[in-house]
Design a protein around this motif. Structure first.
Motif, PDB file in Angstrom:
ATOM      1  N   LEU A  86     -11.315   2.327   0.476  1.00 51.52           N
ATOM      2  CA  LEU A  86     -10.371   2.940  -0.446  1.00 51.52           C
ATOM      3  C   LEU A  86      -9.447   1.861  -1.027  1.00 51.52           C
ATOM      4  O   LEU A  86      -9.360   0.761  -0.485  1.00 51.52           O
ATOM      5  CB  LEU A  86      -9.538   3.995   0.292  1.00 51.52           C
ATOM      6  CG  LEU A  86     -10.316   5.175   0.885  1.00 51.52           C
ATOM      7  CD1 LEU A  86      -9.347   6.138   1.563  1.00 51.52           C
ATOM      8  CD2 LEU A  86     -11.130   5.893  -0.175  1.00 51.52           C
ATOM      9  N   PRO A  87      -8.758   2.160  -2.145  1.00 44.69           N
ATOM     10  CA  PRO A  87      -7.889   1.160  -2.761  1.00 44.69           C
ATOM     11  C   PRO A  87      -6.817   0.650  -1.798  1.00 44.69           C
ATOM     12  O   PRO A  87      -6.168   1.427  -1.097  1.00 44.69           O
ATOM     13  CB  PRO A  87      -7.255   1.916  -3.932  1.00 44.69           C
ATOM     14  CG  PRO A  87      -8.229   3.002  -4.253  1.00 44.69           C
ATOM     15  CD  PRO A  87      -8.812   3.414  -2.941  1.00 44.69           C
ATOM     16  N   GLY A  88      -6.648  -0.662  -1.766  1.00 43.11           N
ATOM     17  CA  GLY A  88      -5.626  -1.281  -0.936  1.00 43.11           C
ATOM     18  C   GLY A  88      -4.467  -1.774  -1.775  1.00 43.11           C
ATOM     19  O   GLY A  88      -4.428  -1.589  -2.999  1.00 43.11           O
ATOM     20  N   LEU A 138       0.842  -1.200   0.000  1.00 39.16           N
ATOM     21  CA  LEU A 138       0.000   0.000   0.000  1.00 39.16           C
ATOM     22  C   LEU A 138       0.878   1.251   0.000  1.00 39.16           C
ATOM     23  O   LEU A 138       1.822   1.359   0.775  1.00 39.16           O
ATOM     24  CB  LEU A 138      -0.914   0.005   1.219  1.00 39.16           C
ATOM     25  CG  LEU A 138      -1.829   1.218   1.370  1.00 39.16           C
ATOM     26  CD1 LEU A 138      -2.798   1.312   0.203  1.00 39.16           C
ATOM     27  CD2 LEU A 138      -2.590   1.166   2.688  1.00 39.16           C
ATOM     28  N   LYS A 189      -7.713  -5.798  -1.607  1.00 41.01           N
ATOM     29  CA  LYS A 189      -7.982  -4.863  -2.696  1.00 41.01           C
ATOM     30  C   LYS A 189      -8.545  -3.537  -2.211  1.00 41.01           C
ATOM     31  O   LYS A 189      -8.477  -2.535  -2.907  1.00 41.01           O
ATOM     32  CB  LYS A 189      -8.929  -5.512  -3.718  1.00 41.01           C
ATOM     33  CG  LYS A 189      -8.230  -6.570  -4.569  1.00 41.01           C
ATOM     34  CD  LYS A 189      -9.122  -7.101  -5.657  1.00 41.01           C
ATOM     35  CE  LYS A 189      -8.330  -7.898  -6.679  1.00 41.01           C
ATOM     36  NZ  LYS A 189      -7.513  -8.971  -6.110  1.00 41.01           N
ATOM     37  N   SER A 190      -9.120  -3.524  -1.017  1.00 38.49           N
ATOM     38  CA  SER A 190      -9.625  -2.275  -0.450  1.00 38.49           C
ATOM     39  C   SER A 190      -9.356  -2.253   1.048  1.00 38.49           C
ATOM     40  O   SER A 190      -9.162  -3.299   1.668  1.00 38.49           O
ATOM     41  CB  SER A 190     -11.129  -2.110  -0.728  1.00 38.49           C
ATOM     42  OG  SER A 190     -11.854  -3.180  -0.150  1.00 38.49           O
ATOM     43  N   THR A 195       0.071   5.408  -0.309  1.00 36.42           N
ATOM     44  CA  THR A 195      -0.906   6.484  -0.487  1.00 36.42           C
ATOM     45  C   THR A 195      -0.361   7.620  -1.329  1.00 36.42           C
ATOM     46  O   THR A 195      -1.078   8.564  -1.652  1.00 36.42           O
ATOM     47  CB  THR A 195      -1.384   7.032   0.866  1.00 36.42           C
ATOM     48  OG1 THR A 195      -0.250   7.433   1.639  1.00 36.42           O
ATOM     49  CG2 THR A 195      -2.163   5.967   1.637  1.00 36.42           C
ATOM     50  N   SER A 251      -5.048  -3.693  -5.047  1.00 34.90           N
ATOM     51  CA  SER A 251      -5.422  -2.949  -6.251  1.00 34.90           C
ATOM     52  C   SER A 251      -4.183  -2.565  -7.057  1.00 34.90           C
ATOM     53  O   SER A 251      -4.161  -2.683  -8.285  1.00 34.90           O
ATOM     54  CB  SER A 251      -6.198  -1.680  -5.867  1.00 34.90           C
ATOM     55  OG  SER A 251      -7.424  -2.006  -5.256  1.00 34.90           O
ATOM     56  N   PHE A 252      -3.129  -2.118  -6.366  1.00 35.30           N
ATOM     57  CA  PHE A 252      -1.889  -1.764  -7.050  1.00 35.30           C
ATOM     58  C   PHE A 252      -1.215  -3.005  -7.622  1.00 35.30           C
ATOM     59  O   PHE A 252      -0.661  -2.989  -8.724  1.00 35.30           O
ATOM     60  CB  PHE A 252      -0.931  -1.051  -6.093  1.00 35.30           C
ATOM     61  CG  PHE A 252      -1.494   0.194  -5.463  1.00 35.30           C
ATOM     62  CD1 PHE A 252      -2.386   1.002  -6.149  1.00 35.30           C
ATOM     63  CD2 PHE A 252      -1.141   0.557  -4.175  1.00 35.30           C
ATOM     64  CE1 PHE A 252      -2.900   2.153  -5.570  1.00 35.30           C
ATOM     65  CE2 PHE A 252      -1.653   1.702  -3.583  1.00 35.30           C
ATOM     66  CZ  PHE A 252      -2.535   2.501  -4.288  1.00 35.30           C
ATOM     67  N   SER A 261      -2.668  -5.752  -8.586  1.00 38.09           N
ATOM     68  CA  SER A 261      -3.414  -6.197  -9.774  1.00 38.09           C
ATOM     69  C   SER A 261      -3.052  -5.373 -10.997  1.00 38.09           C
ATOM     70  O   SER A 261      -2.920  -5.903 -12.107  1.00 38.09           O
ATOM     71  CB  SER A 261      -4.915  -6.095  -9.513  1.00 38.09           C
ATOM     72  OG  SER A 261      -5.317  -6.997  -8.511  1.00 38.09           O
ATOM     73  N   LEU A 262      -2.876  -4.062 -10.812  1.00 42.47           N
ATOM     74  CA  LEU A 262      -2.516  -3.192 -11.926  1.00 42.47           C
ATOM     75  C   LEU A 262      -1.145  -3.583 -12.496  1.00 42.47           C
ATOM     76  O   LEU A 262      -0.973  -3.717 -13.713  1.00 42.47           O
ATOM     77  CB  LEU A 262      -2.500  -1.738 -11.452  1.00 42.47           C
ATOM     78  CG  LEU A 262      -2.374  -0.643 -12.514  1.00 42.47           C
ATOM     79  CD1 LEU A 262      -2.969   0.658 -12.002  1.00 42.47           C
ATOM     80  CD2 LEU A 262      -0.924  -0.408 -12.925  1.00 42.47           C
TER      81      LEU A 262
END
Length: 256
Positions: A160-162, A122, A151-152, A124, A165-166, A168-169
């Motif tokens: 919020l995005p966890g 994570l 993911k959150s 920010t 999420s990053f 996965s991108l």
């Protein structure tokens, strides 16, 4: 008949505290473990804070007095995993101080050109350049490590995005699957057991989230205790695809 467990693996948010409020039964649970001299280890996917910072927060905000050595984060599990791989010491990290500082203090060296590992957690302050560097390094052969699959993350603003999420991108952009460290994956659980010096049959995983805490037990052959004080609602329990070993409304119900 309930087993006697030699050690406890325990989640934090939703189990011992909920956001900024202590869960009284969770506090009493920890104090009972201390009184009975039963080993325990807090196992958390949070990589933004060091164990020292987590222990300080538990003390100052919730009056729970535990040493930093009882806190095992996905950051520590990531470091232990990388050391065991013996692949090298060069690393590029997307993450905050609780991840970056611990990795560098463990003897790894920052490298944005040809690292041995790319670690994603994570952050920010994420930006396109960080994502681009990570993707390029992975395509060039760096081992791709994801700290945790969340993911959150719950906040006062909502979900919020966890880190997931990053991850996965970057997984999409690099066309490479990561090695995932945090709950419910085996790596963090195996590493936590090494820290405790106990076997799977000796311990129980305690938490409020069926998807992470309880799945950590179910997927890794470790008994589990679901407490209905946080993420998983009581109404959901009858419909769970596989039941935890135990379910309680409050940790006050648990008899050691």
């Amino acid at each position: 008949m309930k087993k006697h467990y030699q050690g406890y693996l325990i989640d934090l948010d939703g189990t011992i505290y909920l956001g900024k409020e202590v869960i009284p039964a969770g506090k009493r649970f920890v104090e009972q473990l201390q009184e009975l001299n039963i080993p325990f280890l807090f196992v958390t996917n949070n990589t933004t804070k060091t164990p020292i910072a987590v222990a300080k927060r538990l003390s100052e905000e919730f009056d729970i007095q535990v040493p930093a050595k009882t806190i095992y984060t996905a950051s520590l599990a990531t470091i232990d995993y990388m050391k065991e791989q013996g692949k090298g010491k060069r690393v590029y990290v997307i993450g905050e101080s609780g991840l970056v500082d611990l990795i560098l203090s463990a003897g790894f060296v920052w490298d944005e050109e040809s690292p041995d590992y790319v670690v994603v957690g994570l952050d920010t302050e994420i930006n396109y350049e960080k994502l681009a560097v990570a993707s390029l390094c992975i395509r060039n052969g760096a081992l791709f490590i994801g700290t945790n699959p969340d993911k959150s993350i719950p906040t006062e603003r909502g979900l919020l995005p966890g880190a997931g999420s990053f991850i996965s991108l970057i997984q999409t952009s690099s066309q490479t699957d990561p090695v995932m460290i945090g709950k419910p994956n085996a790596i963090i659980m195996d590493e936590a057991l090494k820290v405790m010096g106990l076997n799977k049959d000796d311990v129980i995983m305690v938490g409020d989230n069926y998807e992470t805490d309880i799945q950590s037990g179910l997927q890794n052959n470790i008994d589990s205790l679901l407490v209905l004080s946080g993420f998983t609602a009581k109404s959901a329990v009858p419909h769970l695809p596989e039941q935890p070993t135990y379910v309680v409304d409050s940790l006050d119900e648990w008899v050691f």
